[in-house]
Write an enzyme that holds these catalytic residues in place. Structure first.
Site, short mmCIF file in Angstrom:
data_model
loop_
_atom_site.label_atom_id
_atom_site.label_comp_id
_atom_site.label_asym_id
_atom_site.label_seq_id
_atom_site.Cartn_x
_atom_site.Cartn_y
_atom_site.Cartn_z
N ASN A 199 -7.56 -47.36 -7.02
CA ASN A 199 -8.82 -47.37 -6.27
C ASN A 199 -8.89 -46.20 -5.29
O ASN A 199 -7.98 -45.99 -4.51
CB ASN A 199 -8.93 -48.65 -5.43
CG ASN A 199 -9.45 -49.81 -6.24
OD1 ASN A 199 -9.16 -49.92 -7.42
ND2 ASN A 199 -10.21 -50.67 -5.60
N ASN A 200 -10.00 -45.48 -5.36
CA ASN A 200 -10.23 -44.38 -4.42
C ASN A 200 -11.20 -44.84 -3.33
O ASN A 200 -12.05 -45.70 -3.55
CB ASN A 200 -10.88 -43.20 -5.14
CG ASN A 200 -9.88 -42.28 -5.81
OD1 ASN A 200 -9.97 -41.07 -5.69
ND2 ASN A 200 -8.91 -42.82 -6.54
N ASP A 247 -6.46 -47.49 -13.51
CA ASP A 247 -5.38 -48.49 -13.57
C ASP A 247 -5.87 -49.80 -14.16
O ASP A 247 -5.07 -50.62 -14.63
CB ASP A 247 -4.79 -48.72 -12.16
CG ASP A 247 -5.81 -49.15 -11.10
OD1 ASP A 247 -7.01 -49.23 -11.40
OD2 ASP A 247 -5.38 -49.40 -9.95
N ASP A 270 -27.17 -35.86 -20.39
CA ASP A 270 -26.47 -37.09 -20.77
C ASP A 270 -25.22 -36.77 -21.59
O ASP A 270 -25.31 -36.04 -22.60
CB ASP A 270 -27.47 -37.92 -21.61
CG ASP A 270 -26.98 -39.31 -21.90
OD1 ASP A 270 -25.79 -39.60 -21.69
OD2 ASP A 270 -27.82 -40.12 -22.36
N LYS A 303 -13.25 -48.56 -20.53
CA LYS A 303 -12.35 -47.44 -20.22
C LYS A 303 -11.13 -47.47 -21.15
O LYS A 303 -10.62 -46.42 -21.57
CB LYS A 303 -11.92 -47.48 -18.76
CG LYS A 303 -13.03 -47.30 -17.74
CD LYS A 303 -13.70 -45.93 -17.78
CE LYS A 303 -12.83 -44.82 -17.24
NZ LYS A 303 -13.58 -43.54 -17.09
N ALA A 343 -13.41 -52.29 -17.43
CA ALA A 343 -12.04 -51.92 -17.80
C ALA A 343 -11.89 -51.84 -19.32
O ALA A 343 -11.19 -50.95 -19.84
CB ALA A 343 -11.06 -52.95 -17.21
N ALA A 344 -12.56 -52.76 -20.03
CA ALA A 344 -12.48 -52.74 -21.50
C ALA A 344 -13.09 -51.46 -22.05
O ALA A 344 -12.57 -50.86 -23.01
CB ALA A 344 -13.18 -53.97 -22.07
N PHE A 373 -19.08 -39.72 -6.90
CA PHE A 373 -18.16 -39.80 -5.76
C PHE A 373 -16.90 -38.96 -5.99
O PHE A 373 -16.66 -37.96 -5.28
CB PHE A 373 -17.82 -41.29 -5.54
CG PHE A 373 -16.58 -41.57 -4.75
CD1 PHE A 373 -16.37 -41.00 -3.50
CD2 PHE A 373 -15.63 -42.46 -5.25
CE1 PHE A 373 -15.22 -41.28 -2.77
CE2 PHE A 373 -14.48 -42.75 -4.52
CZ PHE A 373 -14.27 -42.16 -3.28
N GLY A 402 -19.91 -35.88 -14.78
CA GLY A 402 -19.94 -36.85 -13.67
C GLY A 402 -19.61 -36.21 -12.34
O GLY A 402 -19.25 -36.89 -11.39
N1 LIG Z 1 -13.83 -45.11 -8.03
C1 LIG Z 1 -12.58 -45.43 -8.32
O1 LIG Z 1 -11.88 -45.99 -7.46
C2 LIG Z 1 -11.99 -45.06 -9.66
C3 LIG Z 1 -10.65 -45.40 -9.91
C4 LIG Z 1 -10.08 -45.02 -11.13
C5 LIG Z 1 -10.82 -44.30 -12.06
N2 LIG Z 1 -12.12 -43.98 -11.80
C6 LIG Z 1 -12.86 -43.20 -12.80
O2 LIG Z 1 -13.21 -41.97 -12.18
C7 LIG Z 1 -14.46 -41.50 -12.69
C8 LIG Z 1 -15.43 -41.25 -11.54
O3 LIG Z 1 -15.60 -42.45 -10.80
P1 LIG Z 1 -16.56 -42.48 -9.51
O4 LIG Z 1 -16.13 -43.63 -8.68
O5 LIG Z 1 -16.67 -41.14 -8.93
O6 LIG Z 1 -17.95 -42.88 -10.21
P2 LIG Z 1 -19.45 -42.72 -9.71
O7 LIG Z 1 -20.15 -43.95 -10.22
O8 LIG Z 1 -19.52 -42.41 -8.26
O9 LIG Z 1 -19.97 -41.43 -10.49
C9 LIG Z 1 -20.21 -41.42 -11.86
C10 LIG Z 1 -21.03 -40.20 -12.17
O10 LIG Z 1 -21.28 -40.17 -13.60
C11 LIG Z 1 -22.64 -39.85 -13.80
N3 LIG Z 1 -23.07 -40.41 -15.09
C12 LIG Z 1 -23.20 -41.72 -15.42
N4 LIG Z 1 -23.65 -41.84 -16.68
C13 LIG Z 1 -23.78 -40.58 -17.16
C14 LIG Z 1 -24.19 -40.06 -18.41
N5 LIG Z 1 -24.59 -40.84 -19.43
N6 LIG Z 1 -24.20 -38.71 -18.58
C15 LIG Z 1 -23.81 -37.89 -17.56
N7 LIG Z 1 -23.43 -38.33 -16.35
C16 LIG Z 1 -23.42 -39.67 -16.16
C17 LIG Z 1 -23.38 -40.45 -12.63
O11 LIG Z 1 -24.66 -39.87 -12.42
C18 LIG Z 1 -22.41 -40.19 -11.49
O12 LIG Z 1 -22.64 -38.93 -10.90
C19 LIG Z 1 -14.95 -42.55 -13.67
O13 LIG Z 1 -14.60 -42.15 -14.97
C20 LIG Z 1 -14.16 -43.80 -13.27
O14 LIG Z 1 -13.98 -44.67 -14.37
C21 LIG Z 1 -12.72 -44.37 -10.62
#
Ligand SMILES: NC(=O)c1ccc[n+]([C@@H]2O[C@H](COP(=O)([O-])OP(=O)(O)OC[C@H]3O[C@@H](n4cnc5c(N)ncnc54)[C@H](O)[C@@H]3O)[C@@H](O)[C@H]2O)c1
Length: 299
Positions: A169-170, A117, A53, A144, A141-142, A11, A7
């Site tokens: 949250n980021n 969280d 994937d 995760k 959330a479920a 972001f 991933g």
């Molecule tokens: N954004 C937040 O505020 C936040 C807060 C807490 C935790 N998180 C966790 O942090 C991680 C990143 O979040 P983010 O906001 O950067 O997400 P995002 O949606 O911006 O990025 C997710 C990335 O995963 C890739 N992806 C999705 N399905 C895929 C697959 N099957 N195989 C390979 N790659 C795949 C997407 O192409 C993307 O680049 C996640 O695990 C999320 O649960 C996010």
């Protein structure tokens, strides 16, 4: 070290890639480039991008070759999408994590699993401690929480070396416009009112993505006992407060209240004292500074 970031074209992943490189690591990214992932997010980095994937065991096994650690962040991440169709969330977030765990078990490398969280659900006051029970309130959330369960079991039963990171949250550069802050900034800069769910009283804790990435840099190198890390900002705001501030900073005409989200959790919060002490980490970016810089970038 050689580190695989799943991933990493998303972001938060793309911020982690930059931090790991700054810390001297060589980074490979495994990303399917879904609607949320962009090769351009890696521009200027030296990361090797493998498009594939996380649910495909052959792809994951190949991507892990030569790696010392994996930071697992690939996921479906947008709560509202999960309320419309949970299937991709169950597939990527749960089955994808199982595939990554199996691959880590086979080659015996360290896994750092990024969670949220949101697994705990809502709390009126204080923050959830590391071993608080999970009570997820939406399909994202479920999924995760289920992934965390798998990580725990693969640690207990198969000896996988795993650490779990939960964060709040980021916000920051390269966030998809479907997410609250990025979406509000876009609307504000377009001169439109900022849409807020319900009465806007849901409370979130806001961490700048570069602070998250700095913590991840330390976690990758961490050699202590801690297996669960809580990354909080201690910067709680109601959605209304957050949107009203962004409206002022962008010059938007104001805020518009729209129908509340199904299953909206009232307040997320993490107790982070132990993590801060163990990592010697604390957020450096004040919320208003982070928002101003982000708005300047988007203008
Ligand atoms: N954004 C937040 O505020 C936040 C807060 C807490 C935790 N998180 C966790 O942090 C991680 C990143 O979040 P983010 O906001 O950067 O997400 P995002 O949606 O911006 O990025 C997710 C990335 O995963 C890739 N992806 C999705 N399905 C895929 C697959 N099957 N195989 C390979 N790659 C795949 C997407 O192409 C993307 O680049 C996640 O695990 C999320 O649960 C996010």
């Amino acid at each position: 070290m050689n580190v695989l970031v799943t991933g990493g074209a998303g972001f938060m992943g793309s911020a982690v890639v930059r931090q790991l490189e700054a810390d001297g690591h060589a980074v490979r990214v495994l990303d399917l480039l879904t609607y949320a992932g962009f090769a351009a997010h890696l521009a200027g980095t030296g990361a090797e991008l493998v498009v594939g994937d996380v649910c495909d065991p052959d792809v994951v096994q190949r991507a892990l070759q030569g790696m010392d650690a994996v930071v697992h962040m690939a996921a479906e991440t947008h709560v509202e999408r999960s309320l419309v169709d949970a299937k991709p969330f169950v597939r990527t977030n749960i089955e994808g994590t199982r595939v990554v765990l199996e691959a880590c078990r086979d080659v015996s490398i360290q896994l750092i699993h990024v969670s949220t969280d949101e697994v705990f659900g809502s709390t009126d006051a204080g923050g959830f401690v590391e071993d608080a029970p999970h009570l997820p309130g939406n399909p994202y959330a479920a999924s995760k929480a289920a992934a965390e369960g798998l990580v725990r079991v693969w640690e207990r039963c198969y000896g996988v070396r795993a650490r779990t990171v939960r964060c709040v949250n980021n916000y920051g550069p390269r966030q998809h416009a479907e997410k609250a802050v990025a979406g509000w900034i876009r609307l504000g800069l377009a001169g439109q009112p900022l849409r807020v769910h319900g009465a806007g009283q849901a409370v979130r804790d806001w961490l700048h993505v570069e602070d998250f990435a700095r913590a991840m840099g330390r976690i990758v190198q961490f050699e202590g006992e801690r297996s669960v890390f809580h990354l909080a900002a201690r910067c709680h705001r109601t959605n209304l407060e957050m949107a009203e501030r962004i409206a002022v900073l962008t010059g938007a005409p104001g805020v518009e209240l729209v129908a509340d989200r199904r299953g909206q959790d009232a307040r997320y919060a993490l107790e982070d004292e132990g993590t801060r002490a163990d990592l010697g980490w604390a957020p450096q970016v004040a919320l208003d500074d982070g928002l101003r810089a982000l708005i300047a970038l988007e203008r």
